[in-house]
Scaffold this active site. Structure first.
Site, mmCIF file in Angstrom:
data_model
loop_
_atom_site.group_PDB
_atom_site.id
_atom_site.type_symbol
_atom_site.label_atom_id
_atom_site.label_comp_id
_atom_site.label_asym_id
_atom_site.label_seq_id
_atom_site.Cartn_x
_atom_site.Cartn_y
_atom_site.Cartn_z
ATOM 1 N N TYR A 17 -18.483 30.776 45.680
ATOM 2 C CA TYR A 17 -17.593 29.922 45.462
ATOM 3 C C TYR A 17 -16.413 30.165 44.335
ATOM 4 O O TYR A 17 -15.568 29.719 44.430
ATOM 5 C CB TYR A 17 -18.612 28.774 44.518
ATOM 6 N N ARG A 19 -13.892 31.001 47.059
ATOM 7 C CA ARG A 19 -13.724 29.619 48.029
ATOM 8 C C ARG A 19 -13.344 28.600 47.160
ATOM 9 O O ARG A 19 -12.599 27.723 47.672
ATOM 10 C CB ARG A 19 -14.825 29.572 48.752
ATOM 11 N N ASN A 41 0.697 11.666 5.595
ATOM 12 C CA ASN A 41 -0.293 10.585 6.500
ATOM 13 C C ASN A 41 0.338 10.861 7.967
ATOM 14 O O ASN A 41 1.310 10.263 8.331
ATOM 15 C CB ASN A 41 0.201 9.332 5.968
ATOM 16 N N TYR A 89 0.957 -1.310 -0.005
ATOM 17 C CA TYR A 89 0.061 0.081 0.113
ATOM 18 C C TYR A 89 0.904 1.260 -0.051
ATOM 19 O O TYR A 89 1.796 1.285 0.800
ATOM 20 C CB TYR A 89 -0.933 0.070 1.431
ATOM 21 N N GLU A 116 -12.953 5.220 4.649
ATOM 22 C CA GLU A 116 -12.472 5.740 6.125
ATOM 23 C C GLU A 116 -13.809 6.315 6.875
ATOM 24 O O GLU A 116 -14.205 7.407 6.771
ATOM 25 C CB GLU A 116 -11.539 7.108 5.681
ATOM 26 N N HIS A 166 -4.504 16.300 -3.237
ATOM 27 C CA HIS A 166 -5.015 16.525 -1.638
ATOM 28 C C HIS A 166 -4.870 17.824 -1.447
ATOM 29 O O HIS A 166 -5.067 18.234 -0.042
ATOM 30 C CB HIS A 166 -4.161 15.589 -0.846
ATOM 31 N N PHE A 176 -2.244 6.884 11.781
ATOM 32 C CA PHE A 176 -2.891 8.317 11.469
ATOM 33 C C PHE A 176 -3.747 8.653 12.290
ATOM 34 O O PHE A 176 -4.169 9.974 11.961
ATOM 35 C CB PHE A 176 -2.714 8.591 9.904
#
Length: 514
Positions: free
Chosen positions: A284, A287, A201, A59, A419, A89, A333
């Protein structure tokens, strides 16, 4: 530009710290590759070349990507495959990341690749090192990552500059990537098999944004204790709430640290009160400051631990184990180990601002501020004083509540449902950064209100630590004697708070858990 730090950070792949990332990203510290990293990278690349000669189906080496992982790519097309990968990309959206973020991205990618599990040539990593050292900063749009197969889109914009395309800053001037390389005396590279995938990646974008935000948040937690201490004196708080006996029987580390800090900062104060002297107990926001601040402190310690693991991890795919003669296509990844801490960072920083805004309200509200003038002004009615300062703090606190909704609980399948679960970790990191910046604005307003209140109470009555805070604040911003534009004062104090080492002088003056 900040003063350049001339020391060198040695890149080994597994020893980088958050502080070193900050120094390289913000203060231009130089980097270099260790000899051991160079040997590992070369050894793995030799193994990749062997696989290519044997025409093994692996791959990213001899196949397409994502849904195309079953499509075989011939050896003569591998260079075109890598080029196509990067160009296709580059789908980033929005404004560019700040230069400090991109410098952190480059550093973290170099560090991950130097572990020697990616199969990239050493010359490609060396080009990235030289870009970092010579000030070539790729233009990377901040939106477009799902945080699943890493930060594919933004990292692709980074790689564009390596191959002489895209855009970059050189000496903070934006220009074509090839021109920026040339001006820095560098030449682009041609990507070989596996290299495009190895470069994009990974989780380095979300981790870079998160690392800088985490460092700022750790500093924010220190300031929260400081501003709370000054507010406690302004409101004549009961010191018993910070007694170590209370916190020893609920021994969360952050809680004990925050209580110690507030107690030490107010030591010697003539304004703090004893239990029953003015009142038995406070609201609060005063404190419970150790409990609230402490929870954020403990969360930030956890987040920093997770980031340092991620900073020093191999996060691309496939990972190449040359010594074991195997290539594993896995999921390192995936951004979930960063996404969850980033959402936690958002909540932790938002809460520091949330409780600070309540203390601001108590200081300006005449029904709550124990004899201070309404809205901390001498001429109420004619003047509004800090009335709208509280509005501004409330506004960004409310904005933080919206931003703190977790990004990591969302997922949109992509790549033909290959994915099918994504982390949204980069969105989580970007939101966390915005919340941290908003929180600084709120703490700046609290500090200014505390200083204004101290002027009415008498600054000579402050404790040693809070007197230091008051004095430094007044060096930057004068007493508000009459209505004026305050937004510039807020910005001045917030930026001062963010500066490195501002609190070192205070830490030398009083014991402090930072």
């Amino acid at each position: 530009m900040p003063e350049i730090d001339n020391q060198t950070v040695m890149i080994r792949g597994n020893t980088l710290t958050i502080e070193e990332v900050v120094k390289v990203a913000r203060y231009y510290r130089m980097v270099d590759l260790s000899e051991e990293s160079c040997r590992k990278v070369d050894r793995t690349r030799q193994y990749v070349e062997k696989l290519l000669l044997e025409k093994k189906v692996v791959y990213g080496l001899t196949t397409g990507f994502g849904k195309f992982s079953d499509t075989y790519i011939s050896p003569e097309d591998t260079k075109q495959l890598q080029l196509n990968l990067i160009r296709s990309h580059c789908c980033g959206i929005g404004e560019p990341f700040p230069e400090e973020v991109v410098r952190a991205i480059l550093l973290l990618r170099i560090n991950a690749l130097s572990l020697g599990y990616s199969g990239i040539r050493l010359e490609v990593i060396r080009l990235m090192v030289e870009m970092l050292n010579r000030g070539v900063v790729p233009v990377i749009p901040e939106k477009g990552s799902l945080g699943a197969s890493g930060d594919l889109a933004p990292l692709s914009h980074m790689v564009l500059v390596l191959i002489g395309e895209g855009e970059a800053y050189y000496q903070s001037i934006r220009m074509p990537g090839a021109q920026a390389l040339s001006k820095a005396g560098l030449a682009p590279i041609v990507l070989a098999a596996k290299e495009g995938l190895a470069l994009i990646n990974g989780t380095q974008v979300m981790t870079a944004v998160g690392t800088l935000a985490c460092r700022d948040a750790l500093n924010l937690a220190n300031w929260a204790d400081c501003t709370a201490a000054l507010s406690c004196e302004a409101l004549r708080a009961v010191r018993d709430a910070f007694d170590p006996a209370t916190h020893a029987v609920r021994p969360h580390q952050g809680q004990r640290q925050a209580a110690d800090n507030i107690r030490n900062l107010t030591a010697g104060s003539k304004l703090m009160t004893n239990q029953g002297e003015v009142r038995v107990q406070d609201a609060y926001s005063l404190r419970c400051a150790p409990q609230v601040h402490g929870a954020s402190r403990d969360a930030l310690a956890y987040i920093a631990e997770k980031l340092e693991i991620e900073i020093n991890s191999a996060t691309d795919n496939p990972l190449i184990f040359a010594d074991e003669d195997k290539v594993i296509s896995g999921g390192n990844f995936h951004g979930q180990p960063v996404a969850l801490p980033m959402d936690h960072l958002s909540i932790s920083a938002a809460e520091l601002a949330d409780i600070a805004e309540r203390r601001i309200e108590r200081m300006v509200n005449p029904q709550l501020n124990e004899g201070l003038p309404p809205f901390l002004t001498k001429n109420g009615g004619l003047q509004s004083g800090f009335m709208i300062a509280q509005y501004a703090a409330a506004s960004v606190v409310s904005e933080n509540k919206s931003l703190a909704h977790p990004a990591s609980v969302d997922s949109i399948p992509s790549s033909g449902n290959q994915e099918d679960h994504v982390s949204m970790g980069t969105i989580a990191a970007r939101k966390a950064k915005q919340i941290v910046d908003n929180a600084y604005a709120v703490l700046a307003i609290e500090l200014l209100c505390g200083a204004q209140a101290a002027d009415f109470r008498g600054p000579q009555l402050l404790g040693a630590g809070t007197k230091w805070l008051y004095d430094r604040c007044r060096e930057l911003v004068p007493f508000v004697d009459g209505d004026r534009v305050l937004s510039g004062d807020f910005a001045t104090i917030a930026e001062w708070m963010k500066e490195a080492d501002v609190l070192e002088e205070l830490f030398a003056l009083v014991p402090f858990h930072s």
